[in-house]
Enzyme design. Sequence first.
Site, short mmCIF file in Angstrom:
data_model
loop_
_atom_site.label_atom_id
_atom_site.label_comp_id
_atom_site.label_asym_id
_atom_site.label_seq_id
_atom_site.Cartn_x
_atom_site.Cartn_y
_atom_site.Cartn_z
N CYS A 2 77.67 60.46 17.58
CA CYS A 2 79.07 60.88 17.66
C CYS A 2 79.30 61.82 18.84
O CYS A 2 78.41 62.57 19.23
CB CYS A 2 79.47 61.61 16.40
SG CYS A 2 79.20 60.68 14.91
N ARG A 27 76.46 57.53 24.53
CA ARG A 27 75.69 58.05 23.40
C ARG A 27 75.70 57.10 22.21
O ARG A 27 74.95 57.30 21.26
CB ARG A 27 76.26 59.40 22.98
CG ARG A 27 76.16 60.44 24.09
CD ARG A 27 76.98 61.64 23.74
NE ARG A 27 76.43 62.34 22.62
CZ ARG A 27 75.65 63.41 22.70
NH1 ARG A 27 75.34 63.90 23.87
NH2 ARG A 27 75.20 64.00 21.63
N TRP A 75 79.89 57.43 15.18
CA TRP A 75 78.76 56.53 14.93
C TRP A 75 78.54 56.61 13.43
O TRP A 75 78.11 57.64 12.91
CB TRP A 75 77.54 57.05 15.70
CG TRP A 75 76.36 56.14 15.74
CD1 TRP A 75 76.15 55.09 16.58
CD2 TRP A 75 75.18 56.24 14.92
NE1 TRP A 75 74.93 54.52 16.33
CE2 TRP A 75 74.31 55.21 15.31
CE3 TRP A 75 74.79 57.08 13.89
CZ2 TRP A 75 73.08 55.00 14.71
CZ3 TRP A 75 73.55 56.88 13.29
CH2 TRP A 75 72.72 55.84 13.71
N ASN A 100 80.54 66.19 14.09
CA ASN A 100 79.26 65.50 14.27
C ASN A 100 78.28 66.07 13.26
O ASN A 100 78.27 67.28 13.04
CB ASN A 100 78.68 65.78 15.67
CG ASN A 100 79.45 65.09 16.77
OD1 ASN A 100 80.39 64.35 16.49
ND2 ASN A 100 79.07 65.33 18.00
N GLY A 101 77.43 65.24 12.70
CA GLY A 101 76.45 65.74 11.73
C GLY A 101 76.74 65.17 10.36
O GLY A 101 77.52 64.23 10.21
N GLU A 483 55.47 51.42 24.28
CA GLU A 483 56.76 51.70 24.93
C GLU A 483 57.40 50.38 25.41
O GLU A 483 58.61 50.18 25.29
CB GLU A 483 56.54 52.68 26.09
CG GLU A 483 57.75 52.96 26.97
CD GLU A 483 58.95 53.53 26.24
OE1 GLU A 483 58.85 53.89 25.06
OE2 GLU A 483 60.03 53.58 26.86
N LYS A 487 61.06 48.99 24.21
CA LYS A 487 62.14 48.64 25.14
C LYS A 487 62.66 47.24 24.83
O LYS A 487 63.87 47.00 24.79
CB LYS A 487 61.67 48.67 26.60
CG LYS A 487 61.46 50.02 27.21
CD LYS A 487 62.71 50.79 27.56
CE LYS A 487 63.12 51.70 26.45
NZ LYS A 487 62.44 52.95 26.31
N GLU A 490 64.68 47.19 21.60
CA GLU A 490 65.95 47.92 21.68
C GLU A 490 67.04 47.13 22.35
O GLU A 490 68.17 47.10 21.88
CB GLU A 490 65.76 49.19 22.52
CG GLU A 490 65.14 50.34 21.84
CD GLU A 490 65.05 51.52 22.78
OE1 GLU A 490 64.30 51.46 23.78
OE2 GLU A 490 65.73 52.52 22.52
N HIS A 506 41.32 42.58 13.77
CA HIS A 506 41.43 43.20 12.44
C HIS A 506 42.74 42.81 11.75
O HIS A 506 43.16 43.48 10.81
CB HIS A 506 41.30 44.72 12.55
CG HIS A 506 40.00 45.13 13.16
ND1 HIS A 506 38.80 44.95 12.51
CD2 HIS A 506 39.70 45.65 14.37
CE1 HIS A 506 37.80 45.37 13.29
NE2 HIS A 506 38.34 45.79 14.43
N LYS A 605 72.36 57.52 21.84
CA LYS A 605 71.55 58.15 22.88
C LYS A 605 70.91 59.46 22.40
O LYS A 605 69.75 59.71 22.64
CB LYS A 605 72.42 58.41 24.11
CG LYS A 605 71.68 59.00 25.29
CD LYS A 605 70.73 57.99 25.90
CE LYS A 605 69.86 58.58 26.98
NZ LYS A 605 68.68 57.73 27.22
#
Length: 610
Positions: A2, A27, A75, A100-101, A483, A487, A490, A506, A605
Site C-alpha cells: 500500500c 510498490r 494492496w 498501511n498495515g 535467486e 526471478k 516472480e 536424493h 515492492k
Amino acid sequence: MCGIVGAVAERNVVEILLEGLKRLEYRGYDSAGVALLQNDGTLTRIRRTGKVQELADAVAEGAALGSTGIAHTRWATHGGVTEANAHPHFSTERVAVVHNGIIENYVNLKAQLKEKGYTFTSDTDTETIAHTVHEELKAGKPLLDAVQSAVKTFHGAYGTVIMDKEDPSRVVVARSGSPLVIGLGLGENFIASDQMALLPVTRRFIFLEEGDVAEITRRDVKIFDKDGNAVEREIIESNIEHDAGDKAGYRHYMLKEIHEQPTVVRNALKDRIDENGLTVDVFGQGADEIFKKVQHVQIIACGTSYHAGMTARYWLEQYANISCNVEIASEFRYRKSVVHPNSLLITISQSGETADTLAALRLAKELGYMSSLTICNVQGSSLVRESDLAFMTRAGAEIGVASTKAFTTQLAAFLMLTLALGKENGMTETDSKAIISALHSLPAKLEETLAITGGIEDLAEEFADKNHSLFLGRGDQYPIAMEGALKLKEISYIHAEAYASGELKHGPLALIDDEMPVIVVAPNNELLEKLKSNVEEVRARGGIMYVFADKDAAFAGDETMRVIDVPHCEAAIAPIIYTLPLQLLSYYVALIKGTDVDQPRNLAKSVTVE
Ligand code: F6R
C-alpha cells in the site's frame, strides 16, 4: 505494498496526490482512491479498482478540487479488491482515513464500534480507525488528541493519515510498524509512505519514528513521541535522483535496472576500496573497533536479500574464517534461538522497511547481540535508523518489483565486509589480494556479461512454454541458482525450484524429463568436476539442460544441452557475474509470456506487513 500520499496546502493538491500515487505504483497495488477537503468544508472521495490512471481519469471527469487531501494505493489484505474496500475510508462523512498495515484487533474493535451504532461499509480493518477517531472527536477532542487517544486501542501495524471535515487546515498522522515520511514545503507540507512520492514537491524530509503522532498544517509540523511528548526529529535532505522514476528508453524498469548494474556497482565501490583494500570506516564510525571483537555473524533477511546473505556465508567462512548463520527473518523472529558470544547481527534489505526483517532486528537487540549492521539501499529507512552500523549500497531507486541491481550491490557490499572481517581473523594475503583485484575488475566484467544478451533471448523462446524448471548450482553458486529460480517464478509465473546439485540424487532426479528444463550455473571453480557429474546424471535421464558456463569449463553442447558462454572471471566475484544471465533469462521469458514485468501479480515492492 500500500502507498500513502497526503498534502496540506493553499493550492489545489489533486495533481500532487495523483502524481505521488503514480510514483508509488511500483510498490504493487490493486485499487486506489483519493479524498479531498475544500475550505468550504466539502469532502469529496473518489475510488477505483485497477490502475491509478483510472482513478486520475475519474478525478478529472468529476473536476475534484481540494487544498487538503489524502490518497492511497491499496494492496488487499482484509477484504477483496473492490471499490468499497479501497481507501480512503470514512466515518459518517466526517472523518477520512488512509492506512498501511494491519489492525490485528479489528474484529474486537468492530464489534465494540457496532454496539456504539457505527455501520461498516467495507470488509477492511482500516474502517475501525475511522470510526474510533470519530468516536473520540464526538467527545469534543481536537483531531490531534482524538488520534492520540485512538491509537492506544490499536494492536498491529499502522501508518495512517486522518482528516476531519470540520477542520480542513490539518491532517494528523500516526506511525507504528509502517513507515511514514513528512515532506516539508514552503507554505505547504506533505506526508507519504515513501519519499519517492514527494520528490516533485520537496527534497526535505522528516522520517517519523515508531509510535510518533504528528499534526501537519500548511505552515507547521508538530511531532509527539509514543508517550505524547513533543519531539524534534532530524530534517534530512534527500539525494535520490529526480529522474529515478524514468525508464530511460528501456521497455521496463527491470531491464533498465539490470543494465544499470555496472554503474551502480561502481558507485558502491567508489571511495571505499583502493588497490590496498578498504578505506577506513567503510561500515560506519566505530565499525573497526566492533569488527575486532566479532566472533560470529548472524545474517537475517527475506527473499532476494536472503539469497545475498546465503552467498555471503560462503565468503565469510571461506575467506574471513568467521562462523556465519543465515536465516529468513520471518522464521528467526518467531523461534527461540541461541546467541553466540560476540555475535554481529546483519540485516540486509533493499527497502529498509521489510516488516519481518525490522522485527528480527528489534528482537536481536533484546536477545543481546553484540552489535547490529544493516546493508541497505534506502537512506533514512527504519533499518538504517535502528541499526548500530549501516552500509548504504548506493544502488539508486529500484522500481521493478523483482530486485536486480539491489542484489548485486548487496553482494559487492558483502565482499567488502569479508575483507573487513577477514583482516581481523587471519585472512591470507593471497585471498585478500584476490578479492581486492576481483572487486576492481567487477564493473567491467558486469558490462562484458551484459553483452551476451542475444543468446539468452533465443534460449527464452525455448523456455517460455514450459510449466516447471529446475535451477542447479554448487557452493557459492547454489544461492545464485535460488535467486535465478525466484526471478523466474516472480515475473514469468513458471514454477522454478533450485537445488544444490549434489542433492539431485536424493530426490529431485525423479522429476527429470524433457518437459522440465534444467538450468545450471557452472563457473570454472574447484567444484566444476563434481558439477559435471551432476550434469551427466541429468543427461542420462533425458533432461534438457541450459548451462551457463565459463568459456574454459569445456562443456560440449549437443541437442540435450545448450551451453551459454559467460566471460571468465575471478572466483570471488563469480556469484555476482552469474546472476546477470539468470536475470536476463527470466526477463525475456516474461516478455514472451506477456506478463506485467515491473509489477508482477500479487507482489509488492516493499513488504511492510507480516
Ligand atoms: C524479489 C524481491 C523480494 C525482496 C524481499 C525483501 O525479487 O525483491 O524477495 O528481496 O521482499 O525485501 P527487502 O530487500 O526490501 O527487505
